[in-house]
Design a protein around this motif. Structure first.
Motif, PDB file in Angstrom:
ATOM      1  N   ALA A  50       0.840  -1.200   0.000  1.00 58.27           N
ATOM      2  CA  ALA A  50       0.000   0.000   0.000  1.00 58.27           C
ATOM      3  C   ALA A  50       0.875   1.251   0.000  1.00 58.27           C
ATOM      4  N   GLN A  51       1.938   1.195   0.786  1.00 57.05           N
ATOM      5  CA  GLN A  51       2.877   2.325   0.855  1.00 57.05           C
ATOM      6  C   GLN A  51       3.525   2.560  -0.503  1.00 57.05           C
ATOM      7  N   LEU A  52       3.949   1.463  -1.152  1.00 50.62           N
ATOM      8  CA  LEU A  52       4.593   1.587  -2.469  1.00 50.62           C
ATOM      9  C   LEU A  52       3.618   2.086  -3.530  1.00 50.62           C
ATOM     10  N   ARG A  53       2.368   1.634  -3.427  1.00 49.54           N
ATOM     11  CA  ARG A  53       1.356   2.083  -4.392  1.00 49.54           C
ATOM     12  C   ARG A  53       1.169   3.592  -4.313  1.00 49.54           C
ATOM     13  N   SER A  54       1.172   4.114  -3.091  1.00 47.07           N
ATOM     14  CA  SER A  54       0.998   5.561  -2.945  1.00 47.07           C
ATOM     15  C   SER A  54       2.220   6.302  -3.496  1.00 47.07           C
ATOM     16  N   ARG A  55       3.394   5.705  -3.343  1.00 40.97           N
ATOM     17  CA  ARG A  55       4.600   6.338  -3.894  1.00 40.97           C
ATOM     18  C   ARG A  55       4.569   6.301  -5.422  1.00 40.97           C
ATOM     19  N   VAL A  56       4.102   5.189  -5.990  1.00 43.43           N
ATOM     20  CA  VAL A  56       3.999   5.075  -7.453  1.00 43.43           C
ATOM     21  C   VAL A  56       3.011   6.116  -7.980  1.00 43.43           C
ATOM     22  N   ALA A  57       1.911   6.285  -7.259  1.00 44.47           N
ATOM     23  CA  ALA A  57       0.882   7.251  -7.690  1.00 44.47           C
ATOM     24  C   ALA A  57       1.439   8.670  -7.715  1.00 44.47           C
ATOM     25  N   ASN A  58       2.420   8.949  -6.846  1.00 43.95           N
ATOM     26  CA  ASN A  58       3.041  10.280  -6.837  1.00 43.95           C
ATOM     27  C   ASN A  58       3.798  10.581  -8.127  1.00 43.95           C
TER      28      ASN A  58
ATOM     29  N   ILE B 168       3.248   1.426 -13.427  1.00 46.60           N
ATOM     30  CA  ILE B 168       3.952   2.455 -14.207  1.00 46.60           C
ATOM     31  C   ILE B 168       3.528   2.402 -15.683  1.00 46.60           C
ATOM     32  N   SER B 169       3.135   1.223 -16.162  1.00 47.92           N
ATOM     33  CA  SER B 169       2.605   1.147 -17.532  1.00 47.92           C
ATOM     34  C   SER B 169       1.315   1.942 -17.632  1.00 47.92           C
ATOM     35  N   ASP B 170       0.496   1.866 -16.592  1.00 46.39           N
ATOM     36  CA  ASP B 170      -0.770   2.611 -16.579  1.00 46.39           C
ATOM     37  C   ASP B 170      -0.501   4.121 -16.611  1.00 46.39           C
ATOM     38  N   ILE B 171       0.513   4.547 -15.859  1.00 44.87           N
ATOM     39  CA  ILE B 171       0.864   5.976 -15.849  1.00 44.87           C
ATOM     40  C   ILE B 171       1.296   6.398 -17.248  1.00 44.87           C
TER      41      ILE B 171
END
Lengths: 66, 208
Positions: A50-58, B168-171
């Motif tokens: 969950a923590q990594l997902r939020s970082r990816v979303a950033n 990251i592919s989605d982004i």
């Protein structure tokens, strides 16, 4: 009954190839690594993910900026 | 979470080398060694493109296949890491890697090879997490802190993306849709031209 059994058998045969083969090399001769979520996340993989997902979303500025 | 990957958007990379500097600073790699490089194609001519390259954490890694000391391993998140204590510094992995990721310290007057060093996706190595030993050998373990590699997180144009491959592919897909082009990323056509022949280089000769 027979149809159900046949359906179950065919489904299990169809889905048998859906798994992914493990990519960990069998003959690795080095030290064993611990999991990245072992220390700081107390072994809770879901919390770490969950923590990594939020970082990816950033990294997505379309979502980050209004 | 399945597979950790890097993705570099050649439409956005401005060749600032910020990722290279960030990696070097975060992992305190020695002089003369860099785990990440920015490669520029068609340098100085129209259509110039740059991409940031490091270990691509291959699913079927050639370095792993050729290593005679079997010092490589895959983590459950698809990262290719290695045990430096097991590495003999032979350099086979350097020849096998299509991205030039493995690096070797040039210590001594005769350029003797040391233990191989490469991008760890900021995931450290097989030493205990957050230990001094891990930091000295492999650099910072950001992944165990719940962070992504610094090169990707600090990229000013967000050209370099890092994280779960699907995410990251989605982004990238959303980005390509918004700008209306660039879904091709970088590849054969940009490097070699549409007709399959190399395009002329800056000095008039063919660029290889």
């Amino acid at each position: 009954m027979k149809t159900n059994l046949l359906l179950m058998l065919s489904l299990s045969a169809l889905l048998a190839a859906c798994s992914e083969k493990p990519q960990t090399i069998a003959d690795y001769r080095g030290k064993v690594d611990n999991k990245p979520y072992d220390v700081k996340f107390g072994g809770d993989r879901a919390k770490w993910e969950a923590q990594l997902r939020s970082r990816v979303a950033n990294q997505n500025e379309y979502r980050r900026m209004p | 979470m399945a597979r950790m990957k890097f993705l570099c958007d050649a439409e956005r990379c401005i060749n600032c080398n910020g990722c290279v500097t960030a990696c070097k600073n975060e992992n305190e790699t020695p002089w003369g060694m860099s785990r990440r490089h920015v490669v520029t194609m068609k340098d100085g001519v129209a259509g110039e493109r740059s991409i940031s390259v490091a270990c691509m954490h291959c699913s079927d890694a050639p370095c792993m296949a050729v290593c005679p000391a079997d010092c490589f391993y895959h983590t459950e998140d698809g990262l290719v890491l290695h045990d430096k204590d097991q590495c003999i510094g032979c350099g086979y992995c350097f020849y096998a890697c299509p991205f030039g990721a493995p690096q070797f310290p040039h210590e001594g007057a005769f350029g003797v090879r040391g233990k191989m060093d490469k991008c760890t996706f900021c995931a450290g190595g097989p030493e205990p997490d957050f230990s001094d030993e891990e930091f000295k050998k492999y650099g910072r373990n950001r992944l165990a802190e719940g962070k992504l590699p610094l090169c990707a997180e600090m990229c000013s144009t967000k050209a370099l993306l890092g994280g779960d491959a699907q995410a990251i592919s989605d982004i990238f897909r959303e980005r390509a849709l918004n700008r209306g082009h660039g879904g091709e990323l970088w590849g054969w056509q940009q490097a070699y031209g549409s007709d399959g022949k190399p395009e002329p280089g800056p000095a008039g000769g063919t660029k290889k």
